[in-house]
Design an enzyme around this catalytic site. Structure first.
Site, PDB file in Angstrom:
ATOM      1  N   LYS A 190      38.944  42.830  41.899  1.00  0.00           N
ATOM      2  CA  LYS A 190      39.760  43.508  40.900  1.00  0.00           C
ATOM      3  C   LYS A 190      39.295  44.945  40.762  1.00  0.00           C
ATOM      4  O   LYS A 190      38.147  45.203  40.401  1.00  0.00           O
ATOM      5  CB  LYS A 190      39.665  42.783  39.555  1.00  0.00           C
ATOM      6  CG  LYS A 190      40.406  43.482  38.418  1.00  0.00           C
ATOM      7  CD  LYS A 190      40.313  42.679  37.127  1.00  0.00           C
ATOM      8  CE  LYS A 190      40.860  43.456  35.940  1.00  0.00           C
ATOM      9  NZ  LYS A 190      40.762  42.671  34.667  1.00  0.00           N
ATOM     10  N   ASP A 217      36.669  38.006  31.641  1.00  0.00           N
ATOM     11  CA  ASP A 217      36.085  39.131  32.369  1.00  0.00           C
ATOM     12  C   ASP A 217      34.700  39.386  31.774  1.00  0.00           C
ATOM     13  O   ASP A 217      34.572  40.001  30.718  1.00  0.00           O
ATOM     14  CB  ASP A 217      36.959  40.379  32.239  1.00  0.00           C
ATOM     15  CG  ASP A 217      38.252  40.284  33.034  1.00  0.00           C
ATOM     16  OD1 ASP A 217      38.813  39.173  33.124  1.00  0.00           O
ATOM     17  OD2 ASP A 217      38.711  41.325  33.534  1.00  0.00           O
ATOM     18  N   LYS A 244      34.751  42.493  39.871  1.00  0.00           N
ATOM     19  CA  LYS A 244      35.548  43.571  39.277  1.00  0.00           C
ATOM     20  C   LYS A 244      34.699  44.832  39.223  1.00  0.00           C
ATOM     21  O   LYS A 244      33.501  44.771  38.954  1.00  0.00           O
ATOM     22  CB  LYS A 244      35.994  43.136  37.881  1.00  0.00           C
ATOM     23  CG  LYS A 244      36.675  44.191  37.034  1.00  0.00           C
ATOM     24  CD  LYS A 244      37.063  43.595  35.682  1.00  0.00           C
ATOM     25  CE  LYS A 244      37.526  44.660  34.699  1.00  0.00           C
ATOM     26  NZ  LYS A 244      37.877  44.076  33.377  1.00  0.00           N
TER      27      LYS A 244
END
Length: 226
Positions: free
Chosen positions: A186, A93, A157
């Protein structure tokens, strides 16, 4: 209809606080294993520990890159990625360089993401790009999604959980429209209840970043401010 097991599988349970101890990581790994949570996201220094703790389970280990500001050099982010993969991370991430994005240097941002993607792809490791949507206008969110896609990322995300705000249905809707199903989305930051979790899944998210997956799965409100 979402089952407890199906929601658990798309949860990324984050253990990223500065004061996190070895025992905290081990406890989180045990809980992820118990609940069938799909992903445990840990700090870079904890990847090898988490990988050992989760060996033989269905929970994979992820870590953060360029966390939390995204302001490191691209070479540093790529090195972080390579070291994390060597330690056992299966997903990354990474934080987009928000300041450079807001400055209009989109080529740098694209290259920055691509550097991590290039380190990850030969190993089959997923890359999720954290946009920090709380600091972006709607058109900025859409534009950042386009850069992530151009750079070869797998997911976009919403948030680190440490900015001025977390996921919102409005930001997620923009992201979903921008990626058109070609990338996953996400939602992360501020998801503390079962209702919020399934709401984002119903909206179209493929992953949920949470700070207390077991509490949410048990129908309780998650503690903390993630």
């Amino acid at each position: 209809m979402h089952s407890r097991a199906s929601v658990a599988r798309v949860m990324d349970h984050a253990v990223l606080k500065a004061v996190t101890t070895v025992r905290d990581v081990e406890r989180a790994a045990a809980r992820c294993r118990e609940y069938g949570i799909g992903n445990l996201c840990v700090r870079p220094c904890d990847v090898a520990l988490a990988a050992r703790a989760l060996a033989g389970s269905t929970t994979v280990v992820s870590t953060v890159v360029g966390f939390p500001q995204g302001a490191g050099r691209s070479e540093t982010k790529a090195l972080e990625a390579r070291l994390a993969i060597a330690d056992g991370a299966r997903e990354l991430d990474m934080v987009m360089n928000v300041g450079r994005f807001l400055s209009g240097d989109h080529d740098l941002v694209r290259r920055d993401i691509a550097a991590v993607v290039q380190a990850a792809k030969p190993h089959g490791v997923l890359v999720k790009v954290i946009l920090e949507t709380c600091w972006l206008a709607p058109e900025g969110i859409a534009g950042a999604c386009a850069l992530a896609e151009e750079a070869g990322a797998d997911f976009v995300k919403t948030s680190t959980g440490l900015g001025d705000g977390g996921a919102t249905p409005e930001a997620v809707a923009i992201m979903l429209r921008a990626v058109g199903g070609r990338l996953g989305v996400k939602a992360s930051g501020g998801i503390r209840t079962w209702e919020q979790a399934v709401g984002y899944l119903d909206q179209g998210c493929r992953r949920l970043g949470v700070g207390d997956g077991p509490a949410i799965l048990d129908g309780a409100a998650a503690a903390g401010n993630y």
